[in-house]
Write a protein that holds these residues in place. Structure first.
Motif, mmCIF file in Angstrom:
data_model
loop_
_atom_site.group_PDB
_atom_site.id
_atom_site.type_symbol
_atom_site.label_atom_id
_atom_site.label_comp_id
_atom_site.label_asym_id
_atom_site.label_seq_id
_atom_site.Cartn_x
_atom_site.Cartn_y
_atom_site.Cartn_z
ATOM 1 N N LEU A 5 50.877 28.093 10.020
ATOM 2 C CA LEU A 5 49.481 28.522 10.151
ATOM 3 C C LEU A 5 48.671 27.903 9.009
ATOM 4 C CD1 LEU A 5 47.200 30.353 11.286
ATOM 5 C CD2 LEU A 5 48.042 32.155 9.772
ATOM 6 N N ILE A 6 47.704 27.062 9.379
ATOM 7 C CA ILE A 6 46.808 26.481 8.381
ATOM 8 C C ILE A 6 45.461 27.184 8.516
ATOM 9 C CG2 ILE A 6 45.716 24.376 7.515
ATOM 10 C CD1 ILE A 6 48.782 24.252 7.372
ATOM 11 N N ALA A 7 45.051 27.851 7.449
ATOM 12 C CA ALA A 7 43.835 28.660 7.503
ATOM 13 C C ALA A 7 42.841 28.195 6.443
ATOM 14 C CB ALA A 7 44.181 30.132 7.281
ATOM 15 N N GLY A 8 41.577 28.136 6.823
ATOM 16 C CA GLY A 8 40.514 27.821 5.873
ATOM 17 C C GLY A 8 39.780 29.092 5.479
ATOM 18 N N ASN A 9 39.742 29.356 4.182
ATOM 19 C CA ASN A 9 38.997 30.504 3.656
ATOM 20 C C ASN A 9 37.743 29.934 2.999
ATOM 21 O OD1 ASN A 9 38.002 32.696 2.253
ATOM 22 N ND2 ASN A 9 39.696 32.781 0.783
ATOM 23 N N TRP A 10 36.631 30.075 3.694
ATOM 24 C CA TRP A 10 35.407 29.417 3.222
ATOM 25 C C TRP A 10 34.725 30.172 2.085
ATOM 26 C CZ3 TRP A 10 32.498 27.789 8.378
ATOM 27 C CH2 TRP A 10 33.354 26.963 9.127
ATOM 28 N N LYS A 11 35.174 31.390 1.819
ATOM 29 C CA LYS A 11 34.573 32.226 0.758
ATOM 30 C C LYS A 11 33.058 32.330 0.959
ATOM 31 C CE LYS A 11 38.486 31.003 -2.051
ATOM 32 N NZ LYS A 11 39.076 30.846 -3.372
ATOM 33 N N MET A 12 32.274 32.374 -0.117
ATOM 34 C CA MET A 12 30.821 32.560 0.054
ATOM 35 C C MET A 12 30.131 31.192 0.117
ATOM 36 S SD MET A 12 28.331 35.221 -1.948
ATOM 37 C CE MET A 12 27.922 34.203 -3.345
ATOM 38 N N HIS A 13 30.476 30.461 1.183
ATOM 39 C CA HIS A 13 29.913 29.127 1.391
ATOM 40 C C HIS A 13 29.467 28.976 2.834
ATOM 41 C CE1 HIS A 13 31.198 27.506 -2.484
ATOM 42 N NE2 HIS A 13 32.349 28.097 -2.307
#
Ligand code: PGA
Length: 250
Positions: A5-13
């Motif tokens: 599982l490749i996940a992107g956590n964009w945070k506050m962007h």
């Protein structure tokens, strides 16, 4: 046997328009992938727009956090029901920034995990030690404790909907990735903890992601480790070309 599982956590962007632009670029560059799962976790404000855009595509939609109540007088909070409503299938809980900046402890994180599972969301449970804890030789004890506390009252049947993300705090956003050997060693410790909490078969089936300065130039080596089953990516998930290269790890 474990699908990475490749996940992107964009945070506050990213604004809504920027989020749509990134997801359109990801969709067009992704090609035909069947042996790995891809997930994006944009800020709450972009979830609704991306929920429609990602319907019937190979990219899943997740939130970065969730509150443990379904509704009520909880100013600023977002519930699992609301996340399902806009098309989320995943949520992260226990990210180190939630633990450190927002003061969340293991008990709250465990409540969030149960609320999310109860509404049919899959959960990425983040764990990881700080630099001071690692320097003091406490890394394994801290991480094991976080896994145990995060999984309180989780039944064996629920484990299939949980992914653990090992994210050493000192590696997050610093460019200072754990060596693949150190990451592998902690992942093996986590799997051992899962074996003692459940059993060997369950532990072998669970996915454990690594997170902390994952980039196109270190993902291949990290993913070659036997107990690393994916990546939770912050900074390098904000641009289509770098995230796509990470998704296409070899
Ligand atoms: P990073 O963040 O890739 O920017 O280090 C990872 C995370 O915090 O999930």
């Amino acid at each position: 046997m474990r699908t990475p599982l490749i996940a992107g956590n964009w945070k506050m962007h990213k604004t809504v328009a920027e989020s749509v632009e990134l997801v359109e670029a990801l969709l067009s560059g992704l090609g035909n992938i069947t042996d790995r799962e891809v997930l994006v976790c944009p800020p709450y404000t972009a979830l609704h727009a991306l929920g429609s855009l990602l319907q019937d595509t190979p990219i899943d939609l997740g939130a970065q956090d969730v509150f443990y109540e379904d509704q009520g007088a909880y100013t600023g909070a977002i519930s699992s029901v609301m996340l399902r409503d806009v098309g989320c299938t995943y949520t992260i809980v226990g990210h180190s920034e939630r633990r450190q900046v927002f003061g969340e402890g293991d008990e709250i994180i465990n409540r969030k995990l149960h609320a999310a599972l109860g509404h049919g969301l899959r959960v990425i449970l983040c764990v990881g030690e700080t630099k001071d804890q690692r320097d003091a030789g406490m890394a394994e004890k801290i991480v094991t404790g976080q896994v145990q506390a995060g999984l309180v009252q989780v039944t064996p049947a629920q484990l299939a909907n949980i992914v653990i993300a090992y994210e050493p705090v000192w590696a997050i956003g610093t460019g200072d990735t754990a060596t693949s050997a150190d990451a592998q060693s902690m992942h093996a410790t986590i799997r051992q903890t899962l074996t003692s909490l459940y059993d060997e078969v369950q532990a072998q089936q669970m996915r454990i992601q690594y997170g902390g300065s994952v980039k196109p130039d270190n993902v291949d080596e990290l993913m070659s480790q036997p107990d690393i089953d994916g990546a939770l990516v912050g900074g390098a998930a904000l641009k289509a070309d770098s995230f796509l290269r990470i998704v296409q790890f070899r």
